[in-house]
Design an enzyme around this catalytic site. Structure first.
Site, short mmCIF file in Angstrom:
data_model
loop_
_atom_site.label_atom_id
_atom_site.label_comp_id
_atom_site.label_asym_id
_atom_site.label_seq_id
_atom_site.Cartn_x
_atom_site.Cartn_y
_atom_site.Cartn_z
N GLY A 13 15.15 10.88 32.92
CA GLY A 13 14.79 10.70 31.52
C GLY A 13 15.85 11.34 30.65
N CYS A 14 15.43 11.87 29.54
CA CYS A 14 16.35 12.50 28.60
C CYS A 14 17.08 13.67 29.27
CB CYS A 14 15.58 13.00 27.38
SG CYS A 14 16.61 13.85 26.19
N PHE A 15 18.40 13.70 29.14
CA PHE A 15 19.16 14.76 29.81
C PHE A 15 18.88 16.13 29.22
CE2 PHE A 15 23.13 12.67 27.68
CZ PHE A 15 22.76 13.10 26.41
N TRP A 16 18.38 16.20 28.00
CA TRP A 16 18.05 17.51 27.43
C TRP A 16 16.99 18.21 28.29
CZ3 TRP A 16 16.83 15.52 21.83
CH2 TRP A 16 18.00 15.11 21.20
#
Length: 178
Positions: A13-16
């Site tokens: 998902g979101c790399f953050w």
């Protein structure tokens, strides 16, 4: 004892989110957010990745000391801190750029990834859809995406999406944290 530095490249998902998780893991030396797995030529930008048209996934490249934490443990942490059963989606983030993927760097990593996915399958109600793909070019994301959670802990996305993943990490893997 000398270090045995290795690289794992994963997208959940979101790399953050994935970056924030691995920055707390003992033995992890460095985490870089970036893009991998695309089919268009040239260096992709965040805006291009978000279009879903480049084929890239948001990933993190994790440099870890295999004398401290194994690749298998890296993958178990990865697989248990995101939902590996939703195709091209994590929560409200939708698109192929948010797919669950393990990019292996050698045959040993490929075999370990297959083993981990098979072992964890019984713990999920739905089938695991995580891709296991040969690592190709990794593109480091823009500076504003590096250490995003560390630099923006009060940002809405961080409090609503990343904080619960970190709580799960701390609950399930407290013995593996810094």
């Amino acid at each position: 004892m000398s270090k045995n530095l290795q690289i794992a490249t994963v997208g959940g998902g979101c790399f953050w989110c994935t970056e924030a998780v691995f920055e707390e893991v003992n033995g992890v030396e460095k985490v870089i957010s970036g893009y991998s797995g695309g089919t268009v030529p040239g260096r992709p930008t965040y805006r291009e990745i978000c279009s879903g048209l480049t084929g890239h996934a948001e990933v993190v490249q994790v440099t870890f000391d295999a004398n401290v934490i194994s690749y298998q443990d890296i993958l178990i942490i990865f697989m248990t801190t995101h939902d590996p059963t939703t195709l091209n989606q994590q929560g409200a983030d939708r698109g192929t750029q948010y797919r669950s993927v393990i990019f292996y760097h050698n045959e040993t990593q490929k075999n370990t990834a297959t083993l981990v996915l098979n072992e964890l399958a019984a713990y999920y109600k739905n089938p695991i859809v995580t891709e296991i793909t040969k690592a190709e070019t990794f593109f480091e994301a823009e500076k504003e995406h590096q250490d995003f959670y560390k630099n923006n802990p009060d940002y809405g996305y961080c409090t609503f999406v990343i904080d619960p993943k970190l709580r799960k990490l701390r609950q399930l893997h407290s013995d593996k944290l810094k």
